[in-house]
Design a protein around this motif. Structure first.
Motif, short mmCIF file in Angstrom:
data_model
loop_
_atom_site.label_atom_id
_atom_site.label_comp_id
_atom_site.label_asym_id
_atom_site.label_seq_id
_atom_site.Cartn_x
_atom_site.Cartn_y
_atom_site.Cartn_z
N VAL A 228 0.84 -1.20 0.00
CA VAL A 228 0.00 0.00 0.00
C VAL A 228 0.87 1.26 0.00
CG1 VAL A 228 -1.66 1.34 1.34
CG2 VAL A 228 -1.97 -1.12 1.08
N ALA A 229 1.92 1.25 0.82
CA ALA A 229 2.82 2.40 0.86
C ALA A 229 3.50 2.62 -0.48
CB ALA A 229 3.86 2.20 1.96
N ALA A 230 3.90 1.55 -1.15
CA ALA A 230 4.53 1.68 -2.47
C ALA A 230 3.57 2.29 -3.48
CB ALA A 230 5.02 0.32 -2.95
N ALA A 231 2.31 1.87 -3.46
CA ALA A 231 1.33 2.42 -4.39
C ALA A 231 1.05 3.88 -4.12
CB ALA A 231 0.03 1.61 -4.32
N ALA A 232 1.14 4.30 -2.85
CA ALA A 232 0.91 5.70 -2.50
C ALA A 232 2.12 6.57 -2.81
CB ALA A 232 0.56 5.81 -1.02
N LEU A 233 3.33 6.06 -2.52
CA LEU A 233 4.55 6.86 -2.68
C LEU A 233 5.12 6.80 -4.09
CD1 LEU A 233 6.29 5.87 0.69
CD2 LEU A 233 5.06 7.99 0.18
N HIS A 234 4.85 5.71 -4.80
CA HIS A 234 5.42 5.51 -6.14
C HIS A 234 4.32 5.04 -7.10
CE1 HIS A 234 9.41 5.79 -4.26
NE2 HIS A 234 8.93 4.98 -3.34
N SER A 240 -1.03 -2.61 -9.96
CA SER A 240 -2.16 -3.08 -9.15
C SER A 240 -1.63 -3.57 -7.82
CB SER A 240 -2.92 -4.21 -9.86
OG SER A 240 -2.20 -5.43 -9.79
N LEU A 241 -2.55 -3.76 -6.89
CA LEU A 241 -2.24 -4.28 -5.56
C LEU A 241 -3.05 -5.54 -5.29
CD1 LEU A 241 -2.40 -1.07 -3.30
CD2 LEU A 241 -0.34 -2.27 -4.07
N SER A 242 -2.42 -6.52 -4.69
CA SER A 242 -3.12 -7.68 -4.13
C SER A 242 -2.70 -7.77 -2.68
CB SER A 242 -2.75 -8.97 -4.86
OG SER A 242 -3.11 -8.91 -6.22
N LEU A 243 -3.64 -7.58 -1.77
CA LEU A 243 -3.34 -7.46 -0.35
C LEU A 243 -3.96 -8.64 0.39
CD1 LEU A 243 -4.24 -3.65 -0.06
CD2 LEU A 243 -2.01 -4.68 -0.61
N TRP A 244 -3.10 -9.50 0.92
CA TRP A 244 -3.54 -10.77 1.50
C TRP A 244 -3.33 -10.77 3.01
CZ3 TRP A 244 -5.49 -14.91 -1.45
CH2 TRP A 244 -5.51 -14.68 -2.83
N THR A 323 2.51 1.80 12.21
CA THR A 323 2.29 2.85 11.21
C THR A 323 0.84 2.85 10.78
OG1 THR A 323 4.57 2.77 10.40
CG2 THR A 323 2.91 3.65 8.90
N ASP A 324 0.16 3.94 11.02
CA ASP A 324 -1.24 4.09 10.60
C ASP A 324 -1.28 4.09 9.07
OD1 ASP A 324 -3.85 4.89 10.06
OD2 ASP A 324 -3.91 6.34 11.71
N VAL A 325 -1.96 3.11 8.50
CA VAL A 325 -1.97 2.94 7.05
C VAL A 325 -2.99 3.83 6.35
CG1 VAL A 325 -3.69 1.08 6.85
CG2 VAL A 325 -1.73 1.11 5.31
N ARG A 326 -3.84 4.51 7.11
CA ARG A 326 -4.92 5.27 6.49
C ARG A 326 -4.45 6.37 5.55
NH1 ARG A 326 -8.43 6.55 11.79
NH2 ARG A 326 -6.29 6.86 12.55
N PRO A 327 -3.42 7.16 5.87
CA PRO A 327 -2.97 8.17 4.91
C PRO A 327 -2.47 7.56 3.60
CG PRO A 327 -2.12 8.66 7.10
CD PRO A 327 -2.73 7.29 7.17
N TYR A 328 -1.85 6.40 3.67
CA TYR A 328 -1.41 5.74 2.44
C TYR A 328 -2.61 5.28 1.63
CZ TYR A 328 3.34 5.45 4.41
OH TYR A 328 4.58 5.74 4.92
N VAL A 329 -3.59 4.69 2.29
CA VAL A 329 -4.77 4.18 1.59
C VAL A 329 -5.46 5.30 0.82
CG1 VAL A 329 -7.11 3.23 1.94
CG2 VAL A 329 -5.15 2.22 3.15
#
Length: 397
Positions: A228-234, A240-244, A323-329
């Motif tokens: 998720v951080a990679a998709a937000a920062l780069h 695409s993302l697959s989050l398991w 690390t709160d993931v909400r800003p990245y999401v």
């Protein structure tokens, strides 16, 4: 694969191959434990000692010290794990006993196992992250096929992602990496920091080393946070993302399992120096040793092999779990597949549900059953669902 020597003496082909494969799978753990590595075996198992010595020497693995546990009570955690993995606990098969009939044939069988091993079916590279940290990179599949980055559980051996790499490699170019701070090239300096930004930079470094300009990113457990951080920062690098079964922190009031709360508290005590790492390490070894499936224990418990590894594991995962993931999401535009199960007692399924709900282009798959660790076995239905999702969202460079 039974074979024979020049004089017709049968060589124990399949048992030798099985032992070689098991020993290769133990390479990360054996490399971490002090040598000679004690190995628990039931009565009769020590008779396989000569064969094991030849196999470990051929594989350049540390020396093993086979010890019968007859009458000694419950063996210690890591001798038991190694013994179980090698098949030296329980009834010992007669075809493992004694000295190899044809040492040259044994070596050939071992060499064949090496060629098909995790370290043999792909390519290993060494790269430097932007902060100078040396990383070990693993790739598989053919360049030019759809690119996939596997962000596995931080602090675990890259070998834990083997089932996923083997399942995806026939039709994809796949890359993963060993987490920063794990044993690397000789003389490599320790990382300066382990925070999410640096770990995400490691993901991008793995892509660069494999020649991937843009890729699908699959995150498993804590690796889902890095995805998720990679998709937000780069965003230009992530197709695409697959989050398991993501280990997501959603702020102070966010859902967490008892396991997440307890582990995060213990990691904070280690990282902040409020408790000796050695004391917590010993306690967790005892608590976890009986709860991990035997086929995964040699990998999942690797971070607990030594106090030093455990401290690095706490640094890597303490950063992720804190690390709160909400800003990245909120900054992610890529399509996503978010997967969890209703009975995951390790990473709270409601965390994944929240992430799926708040990503703009997400589809959710909540399986009725599927414990957290079984995810890493890369079952056919999981790989099939992943491949179908990737095919619907081809990467565009």
């Amino acid at each position: 694969m039974p074979s024979g020597s020049a004089d017709g003496t049968a060589v124990r082909g399949e048992p030798v191959a099985r032992l070689a494969r098991a020993a290769l799978s133990l390479r990360p753990l054996l490399g971490a434990l002090p040598a000679p590595v004690p190995v628990a075996c039931d009565p009769g198992g020590e008779a396989a000692d000569r064969l094991m010595r030849r196999i470990t020497a051929r594989l350049a693995l540390p020396e093993l010290d086979l010890r019968s546990t007859a009458g000694d009570g419950e063996p210690e955690t890591f001798p038991r794990i190694v013994g179980e993995r090698l098949g030296l606990t329980g009834p010992v098969r007669e075809d493992l006993l004694g000295e190899p009939d044809d040492p040259a044939e044994v070596d050939r069988i071992v060499d064949a196992a090496v060629a098909d091993d995790f370290d043999g079916f792909g390519t290993r590279l060494t790269a430097k992250a932007p902060d100078g940290t040396s990383l070990r990179i693993h790739t598989a599949g053919r360049p030019g096929l759809p690119a996939v980055v596997l962000a596995s559980a931080p602090g675990m051996p890259a070998r834990l992602a083997e089932w996923w790499m083997r399942g995806l490699a026939p039709f994809h170019h796949v890359v993963t990496w060993e987490s920063r701070g794990l044993p690397g090239p000789p003389g490599a300096a320790a990382p300066g920091t382990y925070d999410v930004a640096e770990q995400t930079a490691d993901l991008v470094t793995a892509m660069d080393s494999a020649g991937m300009a843009r890729a699908h990113v699959i995150g498993l457990c804590g690796g889902a946070v890095l995805a998720v951080a990679a998709a937000a920062l780069h965003p230009e690098r992530v197709a695409s993302l697959s989050l398991w079964h993501g280990d997501f922190d959603l702020g102070p009031e966010g859902p967490k399992t008892e396991h997440q709360r307890n582990l995060q508290a213990l990691m904070a005590m280690v990282n902040e120096g409020r408790a000796p790492a050695a004391a917590i390490h010993g306690m967790l070894c005892r608590a976890l040793s009986g709860s991990v499936p035997a086929d995964l224990a040699h990998l999942v418990l690797y971070p607990y092999a030594t106090v030093g590894l455990f401290s690095r594991y706490c640094a890597l995962n303490g950063a992720i779990m804190g690390t709160d993931v909400r800003p990245y999401v909120s900054a992610v535009a890529a399509p996503a597949l978010v997967v969890t199960s209703t009975d995951d007692s390790t990473a709270h399924p409601e965390g994944s549900a929240w992430v799926a709900e708040h990503l703009d282009r997400a589809e959710s798959w909540i399986r009725p059953h599927g414990d957290h660790l079984s995810l890493f076995r890369g079952a056919a239905d999981l790989l099939g669902r992943t491949a179908a999702f990737l095919a619907r969202h081809p990467a565009r460079t």
